[in-house]
Design an enzyme around this catalytic site. Structure first.
Site, PDB file in Angstrom:
ATOM      1  N   GLY A  92       3.587  -0.832   7.529  1.00  0.00           N
ATOM      2  CA  GLY A  92       2.769  -0.238   6.479  1.00  0.00           C
ATOM      3  C   GLY A  92       3.652   0.387   5.422  1.00  0.00           C
ATOM      4  O   GLY A  92       4.877   0.267   5.470  1.00  0.00           O
ATOM      5  N   ASP A 122     -10.118   9.706   6.197  1.00  0.00           N
ATOM      6  CA  ASP A 122      -9.763   8.276   6.129  1.00  0.00           C
ATOM      7  C   ASP A 122     -10.324   7.529   7.334  1.00  0.00           C
ATOM      8  O   ASP A 122      -9.634   6.734   7.977  1.00  0.00           O
ATOM      9  CB  ASP A 122      -8.244   8.112   6.057  1.00  0.00           C
ATOM     10  N   GLY A 124       6.307   2.735   6.862  1.00  0.00           N
ATOM     11  CA  GLY A 124       7.398   2.244   7.685  1.00  0.00           C
ATOM     12  C   GLY A 124       6.895   1.261   8.721  1.00  0.00           C
ATOM     13  O   GLY A 124       6.059   0.406   8.426  1.00  0.00           O
TER      14      GLY A 124
END
Length: 490
Positions: free
Chosen positions: A220, A343, A223
């Site tokens: 992502g 999220d 990392g």
């Protein structure tokens, strides 16, 4: 320079730093000597969408205090990041107060020429054990005179209040400019970690066979995530990696990782991803989680292998488990405020070997409004667009109802196995695709898994409630959980 002459940009930057770290209370209560009533009055600015630090500086500025006095108080707080913002407005002879470490400051002090005649004598007295008291004497720091004395009882109350209130895990500023944590980062990590153990970097390197590519679970913007075996236990290791061309992204990664560390340490629940440890000091900072062998809900809903398809009772159980975890975050009030994940999406709901769900990725989590308020205004919008409601995207109104809306999209995904966004549909957003659908709703059902029409309808109907355009019409997650538990599973 007086406080009220501080330029707008520097004042704004200073307010952001002290707001994000909840340091304004320590500054106002312990160092500016304001009483509890004044501190409580200033705190109300948060609920009005304003900066409490700005209000504090306004009040203090009205008493003709100077930027140098503020600089001294920040030094006594050891808040060197905030000192840097206003450094250019104070005499250069006070700049050595800003330290990047005791060794660097000691070197600056040794080289600081107060008096050539007594230089050698004073240098011999400076060492880490007595460095703080010597610094103020050597630099002849002025005393800060207060017009509002504080009582011993008030001072103790403020200190106790600060101990009860968790510090904000969102440091801001010039962090993460190298692949190693800065001293400020390490301080924030240690503060947020609590009882979470620190794991040496070399142990993690050995657990992944020297970060072998075959151990990679995913990549992502932050990392890479590796699968490893640490102390005979399977773990998932998120290794933060800085992109050379975008150092500012690394700073954001650091902040989000500290936020996640703080949240996973403070909020433990059967449906929240367990954090096993963290690692700093090596080439890359890392977070270590329980390995979730079932993969993400997003992946399992799209899987092509019939043997791995999620059956309807399992899908309902996943929805119930995720709702249970969310309502725990919303109702486990710390400081009278809920934790809003910010999220929620199918990619952040992970499944264990028995397909029990765990909510992960708390990097964007924030405290919501206190119970007497319906929302708070935020300065920045984070999250994944197809899962966010209009009031958050357009007006930056943040509340638990943001998570409720996102969870409604997840329920649509569970029911249909369709993506939250697709260019191939007339209504690209899944919310619009489901809500605006004119035909038989069963046409949207995932046809790969037969039966359980009532279960499908129940998930869709509850999802519709969750994505109501008006935030106040959406149910709280406690009510969503109760409704899901009544959905037929046979």
């Amino acid at each position: 320079m007086y406080i009220y002459h501080l330029p707008y940009e520097e004042r704004k930057e200073l307010c952001y730093i002290l707001d994000q770290n909840n340091k304004w209370e320590e500054l106002g209560g312990c160092h500016m000597k304001y009483d509890m009533l004044t501190i409580e009055s200033i705190r109300k600015e948060i609920y009005r969408g304003n900066s409490p630090t700005s209000e504090l500086l306004t009040i203090w500025g009205h008493q003709n205090h100077t930027v140098l006095e503020l600089f001294v108080l920040l030094y006594r707080m050891k808040h060197y990041q905030a000192m840097t913002v206003i450094k250019k407005f104070v005499d250069e002879k006070y700049h050595p107060l800003i330290k990047n470490g005791e060794d660097n400051l000691n070197m600056l002090l040794r080289n600081f020429e107060i008096s050539k005649k007594e230089s050698n004598k004073r240098d011999s007295k400076i060492h880490p054990a007595n460095f703080d008291c010597n610094t103020e004497k050597i630099l002849n720091i002025p005393q800060v005179v207060f017009q509002t004395p504080i009582s011993r009882e008030d001072n103790e109350s403020i200190i106790n209040l600060q101990l009860l209130q968790p510090k904000s895990p969102l440091p801001r500023g010039r962090l993460g400019t190298s692949k190693m944590f800065t001293a400020t980062d390490i301080s924030c990590v240690a503060e947020s970690a609590g009882a979470v153990p620190h794991i040496p970097y070399d142990e993690l390197q050995n657990s992944t066979n020297n970060w072998d590519n075959s151990a990679i679970l995913g990549r992502g913007g932050f990392g890479t995530v590796y699968k490893g075996t640490w102390k005979c236990t399977q773990v998932a290791i998120k290794r933060l990696e800085q992109k050379e061309d975008k150092p500012e992204n690394h700073s954001e990664q650091i902040k989000q990782s500290i936020t996640e560390l703080h949240c996973l340490n403070a909020y433990r629940h059967d449906n929240v991803l367990p954090l096993y440890g963290y690692s700093i000091g090596g080439p890359h900072p890392c977070l270590i989680y329980q390995y979730m062998a079932g993969g993400s809900l997003e992946h399992r809903l799209r899987v092509r292998d019939p043997a791995k398809l999620l059956k309807w009772p399992t899908r309902l159980n996943i929805a119930i488990g995720a709702a249970r975890g969310l309502q725990f975050l919303h109702t486990s009030m710390i400081n009278g405020k809920p934790l809003v994940h910010g999220d929620i999406k199918s990619a952040n709901i992970l499944l264990d070997p028995n397909d029990q769900p765990r909510i992960g990725d708390f990097g964007l989590a924030r405290e919501g409004p206190q119970s007497q308020y319906t929302y708070i205004k935020v300065s920045r919008i984070h999250g994944t667009r197809p899962y966010l409601p209009d009031e958050f995207l357009r007006a930056k109104k943040f509340s638990t109802k943001v998570d409720t809306y996102s969870f409604g999209i997840v329920l649509f995904e569970i029911a249909t196995s369709l993506a939250a966004y697709s260019d191939k549909r007339e209504d690209k957003f899944l919310k619009d695709h489901v809500v605006n659908y004119q035909g038989d709703m069963l046409d949207l059902k995932d046809k790969r898994v037969e039966g359980y029409d009532d279960c499908f309808r129940g998930l869709v109907e509850i999802g519709r409630m969750c994505v109501n355009k008006r935030a106040k019409e959406r149910p709280e997650m406690v009510a969503v959980l109760i409704l899901l538990e009544k959905v037929p599973s046979e």
